[in-house]
Design a protein around this motif. Structure first.
Motif, short mmCIF file in Angstrom:
data_model
loop_
_atom_site.label_atom_id
_atom_site.label_comp_id
_atom_site.label_asym_id
_atom_site.label_seq_id
_atom_site.Cartn_x
_atom_site.Cartn_y
_atom_site.Cartn_z
N ARG A 20 9.91 -4.71 1.74
CA ARG A 20 8.74 -5.52 1.44
C ARG A 20 7.66 -5.22 2.47
NH1 ARG A 20 7.57 -10.06 -1.45
NH2 ARG A 20 5.91 -11.40 -0.65
N VAL A 21 6.51 -4.77 2.00
CA VAL A 21 5.40 -4.45 2.90
C VAL A 21 4.56 -5.70 3.11
CG1 VAL A 21 3.38 -3.00 3.26
CG2 VAL A 21 5.37 -2.08 2.07
N PRO A 22 4.32 -6.11 4.37
CA PRO A 22 3.54 -7.32 4.63
C PRO A 22 2.15 -7.24 4.02
CG PRO A 22 4.58 -6.51 6.64
CD PRO A 22 4.77 -5.45 5.60
N ALA A 23 1.70 -8.34 3.43
CA ALA A 23 0.36 -8.40 2.82
C ALA A 23 -0.64 -8.79 3.90
CB ALA A 23 0.35 -9.42 1.68
N VAL A 24 -1.20 -7.81 4.57
CA VAL A 24 -2.10 -8.08 5.70
C VAL A 24 -3.48 -7.45 5.51
CG1 VAL A 24 -0.24 -8.35 7.36
CG2 VAL A 24 -1.19 -6.08 6.94
N THR A 25 -3.76 -6.94 4.31
CA THR A 25 -5.00 -6.18 4.14
C THR A 25 -6.16 -7.02 3.66
OG1 THR A 25 -4.35 -5.60 1.89
CG2 THR A 25 -3.72 -4.07 3.66
N GLY A 26 -5.94 -8.04 2.84
CA GLY A 26 -7.04 -8.78 2.26
C GLY A 26 -7.65 -8.04 1.09
N THR A 31 -13.00 -1.22 7.61
CA THR A 31 -13.59 -0.18 8.44
C THR A 31 -12.47 0.72 8.96
OG1 THR A 31 -13.39 -1.49 10.45
CG2 THR A 31 -15.42 -1.74 9.18
N ALA A 32 -12.84 1.85 9.57
CA ALA A 32 -11.84 2.75 10.14
C ALA A 32 -11.07 2.05 11.26
CB ALA A 32 -12.52 4.01 10.69
N GLU A 33 -11.78 1.22 12.05
CA GLU A 33 -11.10 0.50 13.13
C GLU A 33 -10.11 -0.50 12.58
OE1 GLU A 33 -14.33 0.95 12.82
OE2 GLU A 33 -14.75 2.31 14.51
N ARG A 34 -10.49 -1.19 11.50
CA ARG A 34 -9.58 -2.17 10.89
C ARG A 34 -8.37 -1.47 10.28
NH1 ARG A 34 -6.38 -6.10 10.53
NH2 ARG A 34 -6.18 -7.14 8.51
N ARG A 39 -2.42 -0.17 10.48
CA ARG A 39 -1.26 0.70 10.65
C ARG A 39 -0.34 0.18 11.75
NH1 ARG A 39 -4.97 5.08 9.42
NH2 ARG A 39 -5.58 5.20 11.61
N GLY A 40 -0.94 -0.30 12.83
CA GLY A 40 -0.12 -0.84 13.91
C GLY A 40 0.63 -2.08 13.50
N VAL A 41 -0.02 -2.95 12.74
CA VAL A 41 0.63 -4.18 12.27
C VAL A 41 1.77 -3.85 11.32
CG1 VAL A 41 0.30 -6.27 10.90
CG2 VAL A 41 -1.43 -5.60 12.58
N LEU A 42 1.53 -2.93 10.39
CA LEU A 42 2.57 -2.56 9.43
C LEU A 42 3.77 -1.93 10.14
CD1 LEU A 42 0.42 -1.04 6.54
CD2 LEU A 42 1.64 -3.21 6.53
N ALA A 43 3.49 -1.09 11.12
CA ALA A 43 4.58 -0.45 11.86
C ALA A 43 5.41 -1.49 12.62
CB ALA A 43 4.03 0.59 12.82
N ALA A 44 4.73 -2.53 13.13
CA ALA A 44 5.43 -3.55 13.90
C ALA A 44 6.24 -4.49 13.02
CB ALA A 44 4.42 -4.34 14.73
#
Length: 438
Positions: A20-26, A31-34, A39-44
């Motif tokens: 299950r991939v966390p729904a964190v995108t909205g 932006t590129a920074e976001r 990617r860091g949040v998903l990896a964690a």
């Protein structure tokens, strides 16, 4: 991605397991920074490797010779085509970006996941500058994203158990979702080809430098070492093509003989490294060193060429070739168990890369120690140096200090980007993997 365009770019989240991939995108474009934060949040948060894939306009000028070409029938090209087709049905952004057939896809593996692929492999991917080491139009000379594009997530793709194996195709996925079969083999193939291309790029550079050095040395024994190593490339190239078509490796390829020659070269490199480390350990502490004394253990160190620098390049060549072999072995191991695809790949790769990482780190440590040495004036009866002796000492000091330039003994792991150029006929070119500096 380009400097001036502000188009909306589709981005996919690719999971390599049935998770299950966390729904964190909205719902809003990012932006590129976001996207980098995502990617860091998903990896964690995810318990399986997560990658992202972006689709950008294909640049007008692209040096395809630096990559590995695969035709439209290759598994990687087919898996990418499946993803494009499925996404275009449900997303206007994806349909617009991929409708022409041509695009430059950028897969980014987060640092946490990249660390599983071998420390040395990732550490050595930094962009260096103007000599073709930066590819595409996504990053600047520091490896940093330079575009103003917005990113819109158009899909989350996961692998579903055994159906997500290397040979999986749309239509055989579990739970009736064809998209579930795409991610694991797509990520595996992209990472494998990108790493192989990167290692081959290092091989080419090492061969060029070795050839130039040997022209000055006229050393037949070292010429033979180079020929034996360079001769391994043909077997490795054939094995790469077969594995990327999901074929089986046979004895007739000559890969076993190539692996033996590379292994012998690595043993030589490890022996030389131990000799260099011992020589440095035996130097007096906090005392200047004469060039003549240093040259006994590091022959030619005060020259432009020299035996020592040739030994360094031979070690670099052997490491680059072995990294390709290790990647092939990891792919073969992973494809033998389609139900445990990416886990097998990363486990085999990490285990076999350890020896190479230690050798590379050891050589880097020697170069850093050498670059920090203080050179002493030669002992002699004359109280004054001649201008020629002064010039030689100054040149030698400069050359030795430069040995440490660009050496990273223990660099941090970064995100790794792999770019894939796709043509209208479905064929692809995968470029060398590159470390991304935030």
């Amino acid at each position: 991605m380009t400097d001036d365009r502000k188009a909306t770019v589709p981005v996919w989240t690719l999971a390599t397991g049935d998770v299950r991939v966390p729904a964190v995108t909205g719902d809003e474009p990012m932006t590129a920074e976001r996207l980098a934060e995502l990617r860091g949040v998903l990896a964690a948060l995810a318990d399986q490797p997560i990658a992202t894939l972006e689709a950008h306009p294909l640049p007008d000028k692209l040096d395809r010779g630096r990559g590995i070409s695969l035709d439209a029938a290759s598994p990687l090209a087919q898996h990418l085509s499946q993803l494009i087709t499925q996404s275009a049905r449900g997303s206007a952004t994806a349909a617009t970006a991929t409708g022409g057939g041509e695009a430059l896809y950028r897969m980014v593996i987060p640092a946490k996941v990249a660390a599983q692929l071998g420390q040395g492999t990732v550490r050595s991917m930094m962009a260096k500058g103007a000599k073709g080491e930066i590819y595409g139009s996504f990053v600047n000379s520091a490896g940093k994203i330079v575009a103003n594009a917005k990113f819109e997530q158009v899909g989350t793709v996961a692998a579903a158990g055994a159906a997500g194996g290397a040979g999986a195709t749309a239509g055989v996925a579990l739970a009736g979702s064809a998209a579930l079969t795409v991610a694991a083999p797509l990520v595996l193939m992209a990472v494998a080809v990108g790493m192989s291309a990167h290692a081959d790029q290092k091989r080419q550079r090492a061969i060029e430098r070795i050839t130039e050095l040997l022209e000055q040395l006229h050393e037949d024994r070292l010429v033979d070492e180079r020929r034996q190593l360079e001769g391994c490339r043909f077997a490795i190239d054939k094995a790469t093509a077969i594995l990327l078509d999901e074929g089986k490796l046979g004895v007739s390829l000559g890969l076993d003989s190539a692996a033996h020659a590379i292994g012998t070269a690595l043993i030589d490199a490890e022996g030389r490294l131990r000799g260099w480390q011992s020589a440095l350990d035996n130097l007096p502490e906090d005392a200047a060193v004469e060039i003549a004394a240093l040259a006994k253990s590091f022959p030619g160190i005060d020259e432009d060429g020299g035996t020592f620098r040739t030994h360094l390049e031979l070690a670099s060549l052997a490491i680059a070739l072995q990294r390709r072999v290790v990647t092939l072995q990891a792919v073969e191991h992973a494809q033998s168990d389609p139900g445990n695809l990416f886990e097998n790949f990363t486990r085999a790769l990490k285990r076999d890369q350890k020896r190479l990482d230690e050798l590379e780190s050891g050589i880097a440590g020697v170069l850093v120690r050498l670059s920090a040495l203080e050179l002493a004036r030669p002992n002699g009866l004359r109280p004054v140096f001649t201008p020629g002796e002064v010039d030689r000492l100054m040149r030698a000091a400069h050359r030795i200090r430069r040995l440490g330039d660009g050496v990273t003994v223990d660099g941090r792991t970064t995100d790794v980007a792999i770019e894939i150029a796709r043509d209208t006929d479905g064929s692809v070119v995968v470029f060398p993997a590159l470390s991304v500096v935030a």
